[in-house]
Scaffold this motif. Structure first.
Motif, PDB file in Angstrom:
ATOM      1  N   PHE A  23      28.441  34.472  52.561  1.00  0.00           N
ATOM      2  CA  PHE A  23      29.510  35.442  52.806  1.00  0.00           C
ATOM      3  C   PHE A  23      30.831  34.949  52.215  1.00  0.00           C
ATOM      4  CE2 PHE A  23      26.388  36.549  55.957  1.00  0.00           C
ATOM      5  CZ  PHE A  23      26.513  37.923  56.098  1.00  0.00           C
ATOM      6  N   PRO A  24      31.652  35.861  51.671  1.00  0.00           N
ATOM      7  CA  PRO A  24      32.959  35.499  51.120  1.00  0.00           C
ATOM      8  C   PRO A  24      34.041  35.503  52.209  1.00  0.00           C
ATOM      9  CG  PRO A  24      32.538  37.808  50.712  1.00  0.00           C
ATOM     10  CD  PRO A  24      31.326  37.277  51.436  1.00  0.00           C
ATOM     11  N   LYS A  25      35.293  35.293  51.799  1.00  0.00           N
ATOM     12  CA  LYS A  25      36.403  35.307  52.747  1.00  0.00           C
ATOM     13  C   LYS A  25      36.756  36.721  53.192  1.00  0.00           C
ATOM     14  CE  LYS A  25      38.701  31.187  50.855  1.00  0.00           C
ATOM     15  NZ  LYS A  25      39.945  30.675  50.216  1.00  0.00           N
ATOM     16  N   GLU A  26      36.635  37.673  52.269  1.00  0.00           N
ATOM     17  CA  GLU A  26      37.052  39.044  52.561  1.00  0.00           C
ATOM     18  C   GLU A  26      35.900  40.009  52.307  1.00  0.00           C
ATOM     19  OE1 GLU A  26      40.294  39.242  49.751  1.00  0.00           O
ATOM     20  OE2 GLU A  26      41.744  38.992  51.365  1.00  0.00           O
ATOM     21  N   ASN A  27      35.881  41.125  53.039  1.00  0.00           N
ATOM     22  CA  ASN A  27      34.773  42.064  52.897  1.00  0.00           C
ATOM     23  C   ASN A  27      34.853  42.908  51.621  1.00  0.00           C
ATOM     24  OD1 ASN A  27      36.761  43.939  53.467  1.00  0.00           O
ATOM     25  ND2 ASN A  27      36.032  44.376  55.534  1.00  0.00           N
ATOM     26  N   LYS A  28      35.885  42.720  50.835  1.00  0.00           N
ATOM     27  CA  LYS A  28      35.987  43.425  49.558  1.00  0.00           C
ATOM     28  C   LYS A  28      35.654  42.519  48.370  1.00  0.00           C
ATOM     29  CE  LYS A  28      40.974  42.573  49.281  1.00  0.00           C
ATOM     30  NZ  LYS A  28      42.324  43.194  49.199  1.00  0.00           N
ATOM     31  N   SER A  29      35.263  41.284  48.675  1.00  0.00           N
ATOM     32  CA  SER A  29      34.910  40.320  47.636  1.00  0.00           C
ATOM     33  C   SER A  29      33.389  40.294  47.429  1.00  0.00           C
ATOM     34  CB  SER A  29      35.399  38.921  48.030  1.00  0.00           C
ATOM     35  OG  SER A  29      36.797  38.898  48.172  1.00  0.00           O
ATOM     36  N   PRO A  30      32.920  39.855  46.254  1.00  0.00           N
ATOM     37  CA  PRO A  30      31.476  39.815  46.006  1.00  0.00           C
ATOM     38  C   PRO A  30      30.777  38.791  46.887  1.00  0.00           C
ATOM     39  CG  PRO A  30      32.663  38.776  44.205  1.00  0.00           C
ATOM     40  CD  PRO A  30      33.686  39.428  45.067  1.00  0.00           C
ATOM     41  N   MET A  31      29.526  39.065  47.188  1.00  0.00           N
ATOM     42  CA  MET A  31      28.701  38.220  48.038  1.00  0.00           C
ATOM     43  C   MET A  31      27.598  37.585  47.193  1.00  0.00           C
ATOM     44  SD  MET A  31      26.864  39.492  51.537  1.00  0.00           S
ATOM     45  CE  MET A  31      25.939  38.400  52.614  1.00  0.00           C
ATOM     46  N   LEU A  32      27.185  36.375  47.535  1.00  0.00           N
ATOM     47  CA  LEU A  32      26.170  35.647  46.781  1.00  0.00           C
ATOM     48  C   LEU A  32      24.843  35.657  47.528  1.00  0.00           C
ATOM     49  CD1 LEU A  32      25.592  33.783  44.299  1.00  0.00           C
ATOM     50  CD2 LEU A  32      26.207  31.853  45.774  1.00  0.00           C
ATOM     51  N   PHE A  33      23.772  36.055  46.823  1.00  0.00           N
ATOM     52  CA  PHE A  33      22.408  36.018  47.344  1.00  0.00           C
ATOM     53  C   PHE A  33      21.631  35.009  46.502  1.00  0.00           C
ATOM     54  CE2 PHE A  33      24.201  40.108  48.178  1.00  0.00           C
ATOM     55  CZ  PHE A  33      23.635  40.585  49.345  1.00  0.00           C
ATOM     56  N   LYS A  34      20.740  34.254  47.155  1.00  0.00           N
ATOM     57  CA  LYS A  34      20.006  33.258  46.374  1.00  0.00           C
ATOM     58  C   LYS A  34      18.568  33.144  46.822  1.00  0.00           C
ATOM     59  CE  LYS A  34      20.354  28.606  44.460  1.00  0.00           C
ATOM     60  NZ  LYS A  34      21.162  27.359  44.386  1.00  0.00           N
ATOM     61  N   GLY A  35      17.643  33.190  45.826  1.00  0.00           N
ATOM     62  CA  GLY A  35      16.230  32.888  46.009  1.00  0.00           C
ATOM     63  C   GLY A  35      15.866  31.914  44.916  1.00  0.00           C
ATOM     64  N   ASP A  36      14.866  32.241  44.088  1.00  0.00           N
ATOM     65  CA  ASP A  36      14.619  31.441  42.885  1.00  0.00           C
ATOM     66  C   ASP A  36      15.722  31.672  41.859  1.00  0.00           C
ATOM     67  OD1 ASP A  36      12.319  30.231  43.774  1.00  0.00           O
ATOM     68  OD2 ASP A  36      10.982  31.749  42.969  1.00  0.00           O
ATOM     69  N   ALA A  37      16.341  32.839  41.909  1.00  0.00           N
ATOM     70  CA  ALA A  37      17.510  33.144  41.089  1.00  0.00           C
ATOM     71  C   ALA A  37      18.694  33.423  42.008  1.00  0.00           C
ATOM     72  CB  ALA A  37      17.231  34.351  40.190  1.00  0.00           C
ATOM     73  N   SER A  38      19.862  33.556  41.421  1.00  0.00           N
ATOM     74  CA  SER A  38      21.072  33.843  42.202  1.00  0.00           C
ATOM     75  C   SER A  38      21.637  35.191  41.793  1.00  0.00           C
ATOM     76  CB  SER A  38      22.129  32.761  41.977  1.00  0.00           C
ATOM     77  OG  SER A  38      21.652  31.493  42.404  1.00  0.00           O
ATOM     78  N   VAL A  39      22.287  35.865  42.743  1.00  0.00           N
ATOM     79  CA  VAL A  39      22.835  37.194  42.506  1.00  0.00           C
ATOM     80  C   VAL A  39      24.229  37.294  43.097  1.00  0.00           C
ATOM     81  CG1 VAL A  39      22.573  39.661  42.973  1.00  0.00           C
ATOM     82  CG2 VAL A  39      20.552  38.264  42.532  1.00  0.00           C
ATOM     83  N   VAL A  40      25.151  37.820  42.325  1.00  0.00           N
ATOM     84  CA  VAL A  40      26.481  38.156  42.821  1.00  0.00           C
ATOM     85  C   VAL A  40      26.555  39.679  42.894  1.00  0.00           C
ATOM     86  CG1 VAL A  40      28.952  38.037  42.408  1.00  0.00           C
ATOM     87  CG2 VAL A  40      27.512  36.088  41.814  1.00  0.00           C
ATOM     88  N   ALA A  41      26.836  40.226  44.081  1.00  0.00           N
ATOM     89  CA  ALA A  41      26.830  41.680  44.263  1.00  0.00           C
ATOM     90  C   ALA A  41      28.143  42.152  44.868  1.00  0.00           C
ATOM     91  CB  ALA A  41      25.659  42.091  45.157  1.00  0.00           C
ATOM     92  N   MET A  42      28.775  43.115  44.193  1.00  0.00           N
ATOM     93  CA  MET A  42      30.009  43.703  44.705  1.00  0.00           C
ATOM     94  C   MET A  42      29.692  44.691  45.832  1.00  0.00           C
ATOM     95  SD  MET A  42      32.871  42.654  43.504  1.00  0.00           S
ATOM     96  CE  MET A  42      33.920  44.011  44.016  1.00  0.00           C
ATOM     97  N   PRO A  43      30.454  44.655  46.937  1.00  0.00           N
ATOM     98  CA  PRO A  43      30.224  45.606  48.031  1.00  0.00           C
ATOM     99  C   PRO A  43      30.962  46.919  47.798  1.00  0.00           C
ATOM    100  CG  PRO A  43      31.963  44.100  48.644  1.00  0.00           C
ATOM    101  CD  PRO A  43      31.503  43.678  47.265  1.00  0.00           C
TER     102      PRO A  43
END
Length: 377
Positions: free
Chosen positions: A339-359
């Motif tokens: 989770f980021p600092k603010e709810n309007k910032s992108p969040m990071l998901f990680k498995g075998d690869a990594s994902v940055v997703a804008m909310p």
């Protein structure tokens, strides 16, 4: 010219080639001097190509390239009795014989010479089959065919490291993979459909070595299957992928939460059922999730136990973007959400690869989980 195979051998070869059988793209074949049956199939420019070298013993003679309908040949082989199958290659027909009295003929058409037209390059390193599957996962989940700089998967190689990334403008997926050997390739964009077609054809086990090589026009993947060697070509697409590493470095990491993939996927099915956007928050030892249909106001609420006891910001995602992020991270049984600092910032998901997703922009002034009844266990 007569060639003999078992039904099992021929069926496996055609099954490997079958992802390239598309309308208007017939299969080309010839018998070469080396005692090899060469087979070439292409699925148009962006769909990739496959070249197979099939051992067929000492040939009676060689043949020029001829076209035959691949799906029809595969269908006839599927219907054949178990045992030997002979293929007779004539001037205008291919004759298939099996069992005492079963014969089928297919029309052959003269085709162009491919000796100088197929330049697959030479595979010089290896990646694991699981790595190839990961590349396809991140590419098919988020690559945007409508945007020139995002319509492919970006791949670069240096020494023993291969880096890849794909994006649709709102989701960025990236991964770094290792090879046992050194290889070098400057960063370029490659066709996503062709990469997926190669993966479906290869059907590599996670720990299987798949040879890989870069050439001027694309990437060549090579495997052996029985008495045949296959080379699969993934062409370049052009375009300049943005500097994704700058985006990755800008992502703030405040609170990390690990959840089972199955538990998260179960909730996503509920969100899909009510066609709702999703709120996510870690609070009180649980990952809280709520899907809400913006028109009917129907809701689905779930809580997944987590080890972290702190409280994160509440993130808000469209269902499609969230499910795409989960798919693109190529989960290995668990997903790590940062989770980021603010709810309007992108969040990071990680498995075998990594994902940055804008909310999405959160429409609520306070958390929807504020008044949920806490659980004892």
């Amino acid at each position: 010219m007569t060639l003999t195979f078992t039904k099992s051998e021929l069926a496996k070869i055609l099954d490997t080639l079958s992802p390239y059988f598309t309308k208007g793209c017939p299969m080309a074949l010839r018998v070469a001097k080396s005692g090899v049956l060469d087979v070439f199939v292409t699925s148009a420019i962006s769909g990739g190509s496959v070249l197979a070298h099939i051992s067929c013993g000492k040939p009676e003679k060689t043949t020029s390239w001829m076209y035959v309908d691949g799906p029809t040949l595969q269908g006839l082989v599927t219907l054949a009795d178990d045992g030997p199958i002979s293929i007779e290659i004539g001037k205008e027909e291919l004759t298939l014989k099996y069992a005492p009295r079963s014969t089928s003929q297919l029309r052959l058409l003269a085709g162009p010479s491919f000796e100088n037209g197929v330049k697959f390059g030479t595979p010089s390193a290896t990646v694991k089959g699981g790595d190839l599957n990961t590349l396809v996962s991140i590419a098919e989940a988020v690559a945007d065919e409508t945007r020139p700089n995002l319509h492919g998967i970006y791949i670069a190689a240096s020494k023993k490291n291969l880096e890849a990334a794909a994006a649709d403008g709102f989701i960025l997926s990236f991964v770094s993979l290792k090879s046992k050997e050194d290889f070098e390739a400057s960063g370029a964009m490659y066709a996503v459909k062709a990469l997926g077609r190669a993966k479906r054809a290869i059907k590599a086990a996670d720990e299987e070595d798949v040879s890989i090589g870069f050439h001027a026009g694309g990437i060549a993947f090579s495997v052996e299957r029985g008495n045949a060697d296959f080379i699969f070509d993934v062409p370049k697409t052009g375009g300049n992928f943005p500097d994704y590493k700058t985006v990755v470095k800008s992502v703030a990491e405040v609170m990390r939460v690990e959840v089972e993939t199955n538990a998260f996927a179960s909730f996503l099915k509920c969100a899909s059922a009510i066609d709702g956007n999703v709120f996510i928050q870690a609070v009180g030892g649980f990952l809280r999730l709520m899907a809400q249909n913006q028109t009917t106001q129907e809701r689905s609420i779930n809580s997944i136990p987590i080890a972290e006891k702190g409280e994160s910001v509440c993130m808000y995602y469209a269902y499609g973007r969230l499910s795409g992020a989960v798919k693109a991270c190529a989960s290995n049984g668990k997903i790590v959400l940062t989770f980021p600092k603010e709810n309007k910032s992108p969040m990071l998901f990680k498995g075998d690869a990594s994902v940055v997703a804008m909310p999405l922009v959160n429409p609520l002034e306070e958390s929807p989980f504020k008044d949920l009844q806490p659980a004892l266990i």
